[in-house]
Design a protein around this motif. Structure first.
Motif, PDB file in Angstrom:
ATOM      1  N   TYR A   1     -28.279 -36.796  70.310  1.00  0.00           N
ATOM      2  CA  TYR A   1     -29.303 -37.408  69.949  1.00  0.00           C
ATOM      3  C   TYR A   1     -30.409 -36.442  69.834  1.00  0.00           C
ATOM      4  O   TYR A   1     -31.644 -36.755  68.883  1.00  0.00           O
ATOM      5  N   ASP A   2     -30.488 -35.398  70.715  1.00  0.00           N
ATOM      6  CA  ASP A   2     -31.384 -34.117  70.505  1.00  0.00           C
ATOM      7  C   ASP A   2     -30.691 -33.041  69.820  1.00  0.00           C
ATOM      8  O   ASP A   2     -29.757 -32.351  70.222  1.00  0.00           O
TER       9      ASP A   2
ATOM     10  N   LEU B   1     -29.748 -39.819  62.321  1.00  0.00           N
ATOM     11  CA  LEU B   1     -30.256 -38.288  62.555  1.00  0.00           C
ATOM     12  C   LEU B   1     -29.218 -37.318  62.821  1.00  0.00           C
ATOM     13  O   LEU B   1     -29.784 -36.248  62.485  1.00  0.00           O
ATOM     14  N   ASN B   2     -28.348 -37.777  63.456  1.00  0.00           N
ATOM     15  CA  ASN B   2     -27.418 -36.473  64.004  1.00  0.00           C
ATOM     16  C   ASN B   2     -25.755 -36.317  63.186  1.00  0.00           C
ATOM     17  O   ASN B   2     -25.069 -35.696  63.606  1.00  0.00           O
ATOM     18  N   ILE B   3     -25.532 -37.464  62.149  1.00  0.00           N
ATOM     19  CA  ILE B   3     -24.228 -37.615  62.008  1.00  0.00           C
ATOM     20  C   ILE B   3     -23.666 -36.198  61.252  1.00  0.00           C
ATOM     21  O   ILE B   3     -22.660 -35.971  61.609  1.00  0.00           O
ATOM     22  N   ASP B   4     -24.644 -35.809  60.364  1.00  0.00           N
ATOM     23  CA  ASP B   4     -24.256 -34.465  59.551  1.00  0.00           C
ATOM     24  C   ASP B   4     -23.834 -33.191  60.688  1.00  0.00           C
ATOM     25  O   ASP B   4     -23.102 -32.694  60.543  1.00  0.00           O
ATOM     26  N   ASP B   5     -24.661 -33.139  61.861  1.00  0.00           N
ATOM     27  CA  ASP B   5     -24.369 -32.143  62.758  1.00  0.00           C
ATOM     28  C   ASP B   5     -23.121 -32.605  63.562  1.00  0.00           C
ATOM     29  O   ASP B   5     -22.553 -31.551  63.940  1.00  0.00           O
TER      30      ASP B   5
ATOM     31  N   PRO C   1     -37.339 -45.463  64.251  1.00  0.00           N
ATOM     32  CA  PRO C   1     -38.122 -44.130  64.199  1.00  0.00           C
ATOM     33  C   PRO C   1     -36.891 -43.038  64.268  1.00  0.00           C
ATOM     34  O   PRO C   1     -37.061 -42.264  63.184  1.00  0.00           O
ATOM     35  N   MET C   2     -35.965 -43.362  64.569  1.00  0.00           N
ATOM     36  CA  MET C   2     -34.791 -42.455  64.429  1.00  0.00           C
ATOM     37  C   MET C   2     -34.124 -42.470  63.259  1.00  0.00           C
ATOM     38  O   MET C   2     -33.814 -41.288  62.793  1.00  0.00           O
ATOM     39  N   ALA C   3     -33.878 -43.483  62.956  1.00  0.00           N
ATOM     40  CA  ALA C   3     -33.080 -43.550  61.338  1.00  0.00           C
ATOM     41  C   ALA C   3     -34.291 -43.088  60.225  1.00  0.00           C
ATOM     42  O   ALA C   3     -33.816 -42.413  59.357  1.00  0.00           O
ATOM     43  N   LEU C   4     -35.478 -43.593  60.487  1.00  0.00           N
ATOM     44  CA  LEU C   4     -36.539 -42.913  59.426  1.00  0.00           C
ATOM     45  C   LEU C   4     -36.828 -41.291  59.627  1.00  0.00           C
ATOM     46  O   LEU C   4     -36.763 -40.869  58.524  1.00  0.00           O
ATOM     47  N   SER C   5     -36.412 -40.785  60.677  1.00  0.00           N
ATOM     48  CA  SER C   5     -36.601 -39.447  60.866  1.00  0.00           C
ATOM     49  C   SER C   5     -35.373 -38.722  59.960  1.00  0.00           C
ATOM     50  O   SER C   5     -35.519 -37.479  59.761  1.00  0.00           O
ATOM     51  N   ALA C   6     -34.342 -39.383  59.694  1.00  0.00           N
ATOM     52  CA  ALA C   6     -33.126 -38.679  59.147  1.00  0.00           C
ATOM     53  C   ALA C   6     -33.500 -38.876  57.531  1.00  0.00           C
ATOM     54  O   ALA C   6     -32.626 -38.130  56.944  1.00  0.00           O
ATOM     55  N   LEU C   7     -34.414 -39.521  57.069  1.00  0.00           N
ATOM     56  CA  LEU C   7     -34.743 -39.591  55.735  1.00  0.00           C
ATOM     57  C   LEU C   7     -35.925 -38.603  55.083  1.00  0.00           C
ATOM     58  O   LEU C   7     -36.632 -38.281  55.922  1.00  0.00           O
ATOM     59  N   PRO C   8     -35.581 -38.226  54.003  1.00  0.00           N
ATOM     60  CA  PRO C   8     -36.630 -37.059  53.570  1.00  0.00           C
ATOM     61  C   PRO C   8     -37.829 -38.012  53.275  1.00  0.00           C
ATOM     62  O   PRO C   8     -38.037 -39.155  53.253  1.00  0.00           O
ATOM     63  N   ALA C   9     -39.133 -37.149  53.219  1.00  0.00           N
ATOM     64  CA  ALA C   9     -40.357 -37.809  53.264  1.00  0.00           C
ATOM     65  C   ALA C   9     -40.528 -38.630  52.071  1.00  0.00           C
ATOM     66  O   ALA C   9     -41.329 -39.912  52.365  1.00  0.00           O
ATOM     67  N   GLU C  10     -40.049 -38.514  51.003  1.00  0.00           N
ATOM     68  CA  GLU C  10     -40.127 -39.173  49.915  1.00  0.00           C
ATOM     69  C   GLU C  10     -39.377 -40.519  50.018  1.00  0.00           C
ATOM     70  O   GLU C  10     -39.746 -41.378  48.843  1.00  0.00           O
ATOM     71  N   LYS C  11     -38.586 -40.697  50.788  1.00  0.00           N
ATOM     72  CA  LYS C  11     -37.811 -41.994  50.967  1.00  0.00           C
ATOM     73  C   LYS C  11     -38.295 -42.810  52.220  1.00  0.00           C
ATOM     74  O   LYS C  11     -37.760 -43.936  52.360  1.00  0.00           O
TER      75      LYS C  11
END
Length: 377
Positions: free
Chosen positions: A87-88, A122-126, A333-343
């Motif tokens: 998660y970090d 947030l972390n699925i890609d990593d 907030p965790m889900a939003l942090s994974a989105l680009p700012a314009e989304k």
């Protein structure tokens, strides 16, 4: 105590979660170790044999405190679970360092159960990126017997969970999800349970009481349940719901007091699954609880084609509803942090084009502004 057969072992259906241990003066990082030992002693004496901790619980103090409490018992008398803290994102690439430290913290040579912690947007890609070596290292530890069973916990969406399973599902022996009668529809937990059933992966439950929200109910709801089962407590209904779901093996409860532990052990002294009438009553009650707070988005997606910013409005509203209902929390907030700012919600320009075609007449622009403000605050 009810026990569940799992690969030749008998696991207590009630597991002790170590995220909400008793603390001193309300300080989450100062665990009351003496009281924790007393709670663990009672749990062990009454048949609880599954204990769940993690790297970050109680500011990093949960693992050593729980390890010391359990270390007074023969190693084969309990099952211990911990997790890799993905998660970090700064922990990515540090799996060996962290795993070795966790064994030391807990005072053990192996973990009975070990999880990829909190698989999410947030972390699925990593987690899926082989350059970090997380999967390869954990599989090696399993082969060497330092991990007996490997699984994952997930707070992310159905699609995130599906991606993880497509990559690693062949190696996953269990999955820990947020499951309770409120989230059966609200968080689409039902679909996640069905996805796991398709792969024959057993379910471990976290947040059975939704962070305590389902421990007490309004008097009218309590009266409805009491009419059906006069002897059952309100929290017990949440556990009886889980006893009615095929595939549920271990239900974790973060018990911070002896009273909570004793009540839960009493509930788990026998299985009493719900009958169809009781299940219908409980789920209808949950729907009513949600509808009192959340926006009635049906995900028809008419709004999306009219948004000049091309925002995924239904997904954002689903996160907004979660954030409002929970009165905060980390999931949105965790889900939003994974989105680009314009989304993100703050990208809404308030043109109201979406509102003109919304069948539910939702004030979407106001919700986006409120969502952005809540997450900033």
């Amino acid at each position: 105590m009810i026990y569940k057969e799992y690969q030749g072992s008998k696991l207590s259906a009630l597991g002790m979660g170590a995220m909400r241990l008793p603390v001193i003066d309300g300080d989450d990082s100062r665990i009351d170790e003496a009281e924790t030992e007393r709670i663990v002693d009672y749990a062990m004496e009454h048949g609880v044999n599954y204990y769940d901790t993690a790297w970050g619980y109680h500011g990093g103090h949960s693992e050593p405190v729980l390890g010391r409490a359990l270390g007074r018992y023969p190693r084969e008398s309990f099952f211990l679970a911990s997790k890799f803290p993905g998660y970090d994102l700064s922990n990515m690439g540090k799996v060996e360092q962290i795993f070795e430290e966790q064994l030391k913290r807990c005072g053990v040579d192996y973990f009975d159960f070990y999880l990829f912690h909190n698989v999410c947007e947030l972390n699925i890609d990593d987690y899926l990126n082989p350059q970090y070596g997380t999967f390869a290292y954990l599989m090696k530890q399993k082969q060497e017997g330092r991990i007996r069973h490997l699984g994952f916990s997930v707070h992310g969406s159905y699609d995130v969970m599906r991606r993880f399973l497509e990559a690693y599902g062949h190696a996953m022996e269990f999955c820990q999800i947020q499951l309770n009668y409120l989230d059966w529809s609200f968080q689409d937990a039902r679909a996640k349970v069905e996805l796991l059933a398709q792969r024959n992966i057993p379910v471990w439950v976290m947040e059975p009481l939704r962070g305590g929200r389902l421990a007490t109910l309004p008097e009218d709801d309590t009266a409805k349940l009491r009419a059906l089962r006069p002897e059952e407590t309100v929290p017990a209904w949440a556990f009886r719901f889980l006893q009615s779901i095929p595939g549920v093996t271990v239900t974790l409860s973060g018990m911070s007091s002896m009273e909570q532990l004793q009540a839960n052990i009493q509930t788990f002294s026998e299985e009493k699954p719900l009958n169809p009438q009781e299940m219908e009553t409980l789920l209808h009650m949950a729907d009513s609880m949600v509808k009192k707070i959340v926006l009635p988005c049906t995900a028809c997606r008419y709004c999306v084609s009219h948004c000049p910013q091309e925002l995924d409005i239904p997904s954002l509203l689903a996160l907004y509803n979660e954030h409002c209902f929970t009165e905060g929390g980390f999931i949105a907030p965790m889900a939003l942090s994974a989105l680009p700012a314009e989304k993100r919600p703050e990208a809404c320009i308030g043109c109201r084009s979406c509102e003109a075609v919304c069948p539910q007449q939702i004030r979407i622009s106001e919700a986006m502004a409120d969502f952005a403000a809540k997450c900033r605050g």
